[in-house]
Scaffold this motif. Structure first.
Motif, PDB file in Angstrom:
ATOM      1  N   GLN A  46       0.838  -1.018  -0.282  1.00 51.13           N
ATOM      2  CA  GLN A  46      -0.053   0.223  -0.004  1.00 51.13           C
ATOM      3  C   GLN A  46       0.994   1.073  -0.036  1.00 51.13           C
ATOM      4  O   GLN A  46       1.986   0.989   0.798  1.00 51.13           O
ATOM      5  N   VAL A  47       0.112   1.981  -0.766  1.00 50.14           N
ATOM      6  CA  VAL A  47       0.791   3.600  -1.050  1.00 50.14           C
ATOM      7  C   VAL A  47       0.026   4.181  -0.638  1.00 50.14           C
ATOM      8  O   VAL A  47      -1.134   4.443  -0.835  1.00 50.14           O
ATOM      9  N   ASP A  48       0.484   5.173   0.820  1.00 47.41           N
ATOM     10  CA  ASP A  48      -0.899   6.359   0.656  1.00 47.41           C
ATOM     11  C   ASP A  48      -1.913   5.688   1.289  1.00 47.41           C
ATOM     12  O   ASP A  48      -3.050   6.128   0.948  1.00 47.41           O
ATOM     13  N   GLY A  49      -1.963   4.474   1.497  1.00 47.93           N
ATOM     14  CA  GLY A  49      -3.190   3.880   1.977  1.00 47.93           C
ATOM     15  C   GLY A  49      -3.804   3.564   1.203  1.00 47.93           C
ATOM     16  O   GLY A  49      -5.346   2.747   1.442  1.00 47.93           O
ATOM     17  N   ARG A  50      -3.530   3.806  -0.436  1.00 48.37           N
ATOM     18  CA  ARG A  50      -4.588   2.497  -1.234  1.00 48.37           C
ATOM     19  C   ARG A  50      -3.332   1.300  -1.865  1.00 48.37           C
ATOM     20  O   ARG A  50      -1.820   1.191  -1.652  1.00 48.37           O
ATOM     21  N   VAL A  51      -4.398   0.317  -1.815  1.00 53.82           N
ATOM     22  CA  VAL A  51      -3.502  -0.741  -2.473  1.00 53.82           C
ATOM     23  C   VAL A  51      -3.147  -0.885  -3.482  1.00 53.82           C
ATOM     24  O   VAL A  51      -3.832  -0.458  -4.220  1.00 53.82           O
ATOM     25  N   VAL A  52      -1.602  -0.868  -3.487  1.00 52.36           N
ATOM     26  CA  VAL A  52      -1.145  -1.228  -5.384  1.00 52.36           C
ATOM     27  C   VAL A  52      -1.001  -2.593  -6.169  1.00 52.36           C
ATOM     28  O   VAL A  52      -1.625  -2.619  -7.260  1.00 52.36           O
ATOM     29  N   GLU A  53      -0.605  -3.307  -5.180  1.00 51.51           N
ATOM     30  CA  GLU A  53      -0.677  -4.791  -5.515  1.00 51.51           C
ATOM     31  C   GLU A  53      -0.601  -6.003  -4.316  1.00 51.51           C
ATOM     32  O   GLU A  53       0.010  -5.527  -2.949  1.00 51.51           O
ATOM     33  N   THR A  54      -1.019  -7.375  -4.629  1.00 49.67           N
ATOM     34  CA  THR A  54      -0.792  -7.765  -3.810  1.00 49.67           C
ATOM     35  C   THR A  54       0.222  -8.807  -4.634  1.00 49.67           C
ATOM     36  O   THR A  54      -0.127  -9.155  -5.516  1.00 49.67           O
ATOM     37  N   VAL A  55       0.956  -9.007  -4.013  1.00 50.36           N
ATOM     38  CA  VAL A  55       2.490 -10.485  -4.723  1.00 50.36           C
ATOM     39  C   VAL A  55       2.405 -11.708  -3.872  1.00 50.36           C
ATOM     40  O   VAL A  55       2.284 -12.069  -2.786  1.00 50.36           O
ATOM     41  N   GLN A  56       2.162 -12.658  -4.664  1.00 51.53           N
ATOM     42  CA  GLN A  56       2.643 -13.931  -3.816  1.00 51.53           C
ATOM     43  C   GLN A  56       4.092 -13.815  -4.000  1.00 51.53           C
ATOM     44  O   GLN A  56       4.802 -13.798  -5.006  1.00 51.53           O
ATOM     45  N   VAL A  57       4.900 -13.764  -2.712  1.00 48.50           N
ATOM     46  CA  VAL A  57       6.476 -14.431  -2.565  1.00 48.50           C
ATOM     47  C   VAL A  57       6.159 -16.042  -2.758  1.00 48.50           C
ATOM     48  O   VAL A  57       7.078 -16.562  -1.855  1.00 48.50           O
ATOM     49  N   ARG A  58       6.788 -16.398  -3.294  1.00 42.77           N
ATOM     50  CA  ARG A  58       7.355 -17.641  -3.849  1.00 42.77           C
ATOM     51  C   ARG A  58       8.700 -17.766  -3.943  1.00 42.77           C
ATOM     52  O   ARG A  58       8.600 -19.186  -3.821  1.00 42.77           O
ATOM     53  N   ALA A  59       9.144 -17.342  -3.839  1.00 42.19           N
ATOM     54  CA  ALA A  59      11.102 -17.053  -4.189  1.00 42.19           C
ATOM     55  C   ALA A  59      11.001 -17.548  -2.726  1.00 42.19           C
ATOM     56  O   ALA A  59      10.532 -16.531  -1.295  1.00 42.19           O
ATOM     57  N   SER A  60      11.727 -18.837  -2.584  1.00 34.28           N
ATOM     58  CA  SER A  60      12.565 -19.185  -0.809  1.00 34.28           C
ATOM     59  C   SER A  60      13.595 -18.669  -0.552  1.00 34.28           C
ATOM     60  O   SER A  60      14.293 -18.228   0.385  1.00 34.28           O
ATOM     61  N   ALA A  61      14.459 -17.962  -1.356  1.00 35.46           N
ATOM     62  CA  ALA A  61      15.725 -16.771  -1.267  1.00 35.46           C
ATOM     63  C   ALA A  61      15.157 -15.645  -1.618  1.00 35.46           C
ATOM     64  O   ALA A  61      14.721 -15.083  -2.847  1.00 35.46           O
ATOM     65  N   TRP A  62      16.251 -14.858  -1.357  1.00 33.72           N
ATOM     66  CA  TRP A  62      15.996 -13.723  -1.501  1.00 33.72           C
ATOM     67  C   TRP A  62      15.740 -13.005  -2.890  1.00 33.72           C
ATOM     68  O   TRP A  62      16.419 -13.508  -4.094  1.00 33.72           O
ATOM     69  N   ALA A  63      14.652 -11.716  -3.487  1.00 31.83           N
ATOM     70  CA  ALA A  63      14.382 -12.385  -4.968  1.00 31.83           C
ATOM     71  C   ALA A  63      13.258 -10.475  -4.628  1.00 31.83           C
ATOM     72  O   ALA A  63      13.107 -10.333  -3.896  1.00 31.83           O
ATOM     73  N   ASP A  64      13.502 -10.240  -5.866  1.00 33.62           N
ATOM     74  CA  ASP A  64      13.098  -8.815  -6.106  1.00 33.62           C
ATOM     75  C   ASP A  64      11.798  -8.690  -6.666  1.00 33.62           C
ATOM     76  O   ASP A  64      11.561 -10.093  -7.519  1.00 33.62           O
ATOM     77  N   TYR A  65      10.413  -7.960  -6.200  1.00 32.45           N
ATOM     78  CA  TYR A  65       9.073  -7.829  -6.811  1.00 32.45           C
ATOM     79  C   TYR A  65       9.330  -6.311  -6.992  1.00 32.45           C
ATOM     80  O   TYR A  65       9.223  -5.788  -6.485  1.00 32.45           O
TER      81      TYR A  65
END
Length: 453
Positions: free
Chosen positions: A95-114
């Motif tokens: 969320q940015v400024d209270g607005r939902v921008v996106e919901t991401v499924q974090v499927r990576a078990s190691a550090w990854a950029d979304y």
């Protein structure tokens, strides 16, 4: 707050404890997750040499962390995260400024950029990162780990978003589907057939003899089988069904030489089968046994339990805890979406909220999501008008990006006037669907066509 600026030039000034890199265009502002304020739920910071700055933030219940940041205009956001998987991936709501921008499924078990699509004006903004689908069993525990958020201002606008792709299908009969103009014009790459009871076994077994199925697979198509047994609830949980579904699978495997992906949706709309409180337990046992039998019969088959979409909506998620082990044993998840063309909620087709809510919840299990069959029933004029309104809300770049990000990979249509009747309406529908059409992946046996790469 631990905030730093990533350079794009070599001129450096140290001021008030921050490192400021001067350049006509500021490259990036970085906020370390461990410096964010946890406003709800349970979380902890911990040492991790692989994390930016050597520390990270772990959320082990549904939780939210917030911070404020100051950026120039034209900023895009990249969140570095990883997930502990447990019958699905952790969901990270941004969320940015209270607005939902996106919901991401974090499927990576190691550090990854979304990468989070968006652009915000110059000034002070509020960022919230939330873990929204905590889940734990005796064997595993789903958790979300956050490393950092990077606000990249190296270009005046966000980069173009990759086109969302979905594996479109058409049914309910294979022969009718492949002959339909919209199947060709919209770039559909899947056909659907139905199994509605033991009386269908004879004709569906006929697919094993000619080259119909092999030719489909050879031309790069997939096959979907929808098993609907509301008229035969006891047959669904019988030993006879277990024998019959193996024969049906063998028929839809085909006789070669070409083979391809077969998506089997078992017991679609199971919610309508029986009011007996003990029936869901019997049906779940039958599902688990049948799923194993189908895979043993054909290595190219993938299996899902078919949920009814009408129990989702703007009111929120369903309680699927009873079915969590069945979902975990599935290769993908599947949901039906059908309503009368004039049934609306909040000025939109009821299917808008149903699809968005069901895809998001089913995708939170970390499995690809299929709309197993879609239909707006009613008069020709009502269907056309309803689909036009529906498409304006759902078949857009932003909406399709949201759905595919939640895991939607396939969508199957049933016959409707906006798809079948010759004329500009069908042409417009085909063009709109074709804009998001996906081809099958190179590997025949991986059901991920259309998922974001």
């Amino acid at each position: 707050m631990a905030m730093r600026l990533i350079p794009c030039a070599s001129v450096v000034i140290v001021l008030l404890g921050y490192v400021l890199f001067l350049h006509p265009r500021l490259a990036a502002v970085v906020v370390e997750a461990e410096s964010m304020r946890v406003t709800s739920g349970a979380a902890r910071t911990y040492h991790d040499p692989a994390a930016s700055g050597g520390r990270a933030l772990q959320m082990w219940t549904d939780a939210t962390a917030m911070t404020e940041f100051t950026v120039p205009a034209g900023t895009r956001l990249v969140v570095r995260a990883r997930g502990e998987q447990c019958s699905g991936a952790p969901a990270m709501r941004v969320q940015v400024d209270g607005r939902v921008v996106e919901t991401v499924q974090v499927r990576a078990s190691a550090w990854a950029d979304y990468s989070i699509a968006g652009s915000w004006g110059a000034g002070v903004h509020t960022l919230s990162l939330s873990f929204t689908n905590d889940f734990v069993t005796d064997a595993c525990d789903r958790n979300l780990h956050l490393d950092r958020a990077v606000f990249d201002a190296s270009s005046p606008t966000s980069p173009p978003r990759p086109q969302s792709r979905v594996l479109w299908g058409l049914g309910p009969g294979i022969a009718d589907a492949v002959e339909a103009p919209v199947y060709r014009d919209a770039g559909m790459n899947m056909v659907t057939t139905w199994y509605n009871g033991p009386d269908d076994l004879e004709w569906i077994s006929g697919y094993a003899r000619p080259s119909t199925i092999s030719d489909l697979y050879g031309s790069g198509k997939a096959v979907e089988l929808v098993v609907w047994l509301a008229d035969h609830p006891e047959y669904a949980v019988s030993a006879q069904f277990q024998r019959d579904i193996k024969a049906v699978t063998a028929a839809l495997k085909g006789s070669g030489p070409h083979y391809g992906p077969l998506y089997v949706v078992l017991f679609t709309e199971w919610e309508t089968y029986s009011s007996d409180p003990g029936y869901p337990g019997r049906l779940k046992a039958a599902y688990l046994k049948a799923a194993a039998a189908i895979r043993a019969e054909y290595a190219g088959a993938r299996v899902a339990l078919g949920f009814g979409g009408y129990l989702w909506g703007s009111w929120g998620d369903r309680d699927l805890s009873f079915w969590s082990d069945a979902i975990a044993a599935s290769d993908f998840t599947a949901v039906q979406q059908m309503h009368a063309c004039d049934y609306e909620q909040d000025g939109q087709s009821a299917l808008v909220a149903q699809i968005r809510t069901s895809v998001r919840q089913l995708g939170s299990y970390g499995k690809p999501v299929m709309i197993s069959h879609f239909k707006l029933w009613g008069s020709p004029a009502c269907q056309v008008q309803a689909f036009d309104k529906f498409a304006n809300a759902m078949l857009t770049d932003s909406s399709m990006h949201e759905l595919t990000n939640h895991g939607l990979f396939a969508w199957n249509f049933m016959p409707d006037h906006y798809l079948d009747d010759p004329g500009p309406v069908r042409e417009a529908s085909a063009a709109l669907i074709g804009r998001y059409s996906a081809s099958l992946p190179p590997s025949l046996y991986i059901p991920t066509a259309g998922l974001p790469r």
